[in-house]
Write an enzyme that holds these catalytic residues in place. Structure first.
Site, PDB file in Angstrom:
ATOM      1  CG  HIS A  35      -6.736  -3.073   3.274  1.00 42.67           C
ATOM      2  ND1 HIS A  35      -5.917  -1.801   2.800  1.00 42.67           N
ATOM      3  CD2 HIS A  35      -8.127  -2.823   2.861  1.00 42.67           C
ATOM      4  CE1 HIS A  35      -6.805  -0.999   2.286  1.00 42.67           C
ATOM      5  NE2 HIS A  35      -8.062  -1.641   1.964  1.00 42.67           N
ATOM      6  CG  ASP A  56      -2.060   0.777   1.251  1.00 39.46           C
ATOM      7  OD1 ASP A  56      -1.745   2.173   1.094  1.00 39.46           O
ATOM      8  OD2 ASP A  56      -3.018   0.351   1.047  1.00 39.46           O
ATOM      9  CB  ILE A  57       1.205   4.324  -2.108  1.00 38.72           C
ATOM     10  CG1 ILE A  57      -0.260   4.623  -2.247  1.00 38.72           C
ATOM     11  CG2 ILE A  57       1.559   3.421  -3.298  1.00 38.72           C
ATOM     12  CD1 ILE A  57      -0.572   5.827  -3.253  1.00 38.72           C
ATOM     13  CG  HIS A  83      -9.116  -3.191  -2.103  1.00 34.41           C
ATOM     14  ND1 HIS A  83     -10.072  -2.593  -2.759  1.00 34.41           N
ATOM     15  CD2 HIS A  83      -8.705  -2.458  -1.158  1.00 34.41           C
ATOM     16  CE1 HIS A  83     -10.415  -1.576  -2.257  1.00 34.41           C
ATOM     17  NE2 HIS A  83      -9.633  -1.314  -1.083  1.00 34.41           N
ATOM     18  CD  GLU A 107     -10.767   5.809   1.096  1.00 31.71           C
ATOM     19  OE1 GLU A 107      -9.623   5.675   0.634  1.00 31.71           O
ATOM     20  OE2 GLU A 107     -10.784   6.245   2.270  1.00 31.71           O
ATOM     21  CG  ASN A 115     -12.389  -1.129   4.100  1.00 26.81           C
ATOM     22  OD1 ASN A 115     -12.649  -1.495   5.351  1.00 26.81           O
ATOM     23  ND2 ASN A 115     -11.299  -0.475   4.230  1.00 26.81           N
TER      24      ASN A 115
END
Length: 125
Positions: free
Chosen positions: A112, A39-40, A110, A105, A97
């Site tokens: 995490h 993750d950035i 996806h 978002e 999410n």
């Protein structure tokens, strides 16, 4: 900004662009069904995103439209990634999410993977 997980798939979302190689990512795993990358904006010392390669907005979309091979491949990839990243011991958090109320978002399914410290309660109390 949270999204509506029932909306049609947007082929111009950031994860679709990462899959096509239009946006760089620090990849940690890839196979025919999944791609994983750092993750950035990490929320833990170790924060990896895992995405299916197919055009799925949410878990509901994926479970309804994904093939058995895609679903099994994606779930297995998440386990492989956690093991290879050394997250299994002492533990990690897996989070997806979904939809506006869930805080999604990016309109591409996806998950995490968070690890590297005690993560505390799942939800703010």
């Amino acid at each position: 900004m949270p999204i509506d997980a029932t909306q049609p798939y947007d082929p111009n979302n950031i994860f679709a662009k990462i899959l096509r190689g239009e946006i760089p990512s620090k990849r940690v795993y890839e196979d025919e069904h999944a791609l994983a990358f750092h993750d950035i904006n990490p929320q833990a010392p170790h924060h990896i995103l895992v995405i299916p390669k197919g055009p799925y907005v949410s878990w509901d979309d994926f479970s309804a439209k994904g093939s058995d091979a895609e679903i099994a491949g994606f779930v297995r990839a998440v386990g492989v990634i956690a093991r290879e990243a050394g997250m299994v011991e002492p533990g990690y958090r897996l989070l997806a999410n979904i939809g506006a109320d869930g805080g999604q978002e990016v309109p591409h399914l996806h998950v995490h993977l968070f690890a590297g410290k005690r993560l505390g309660p799942m939800l703010m109390r």
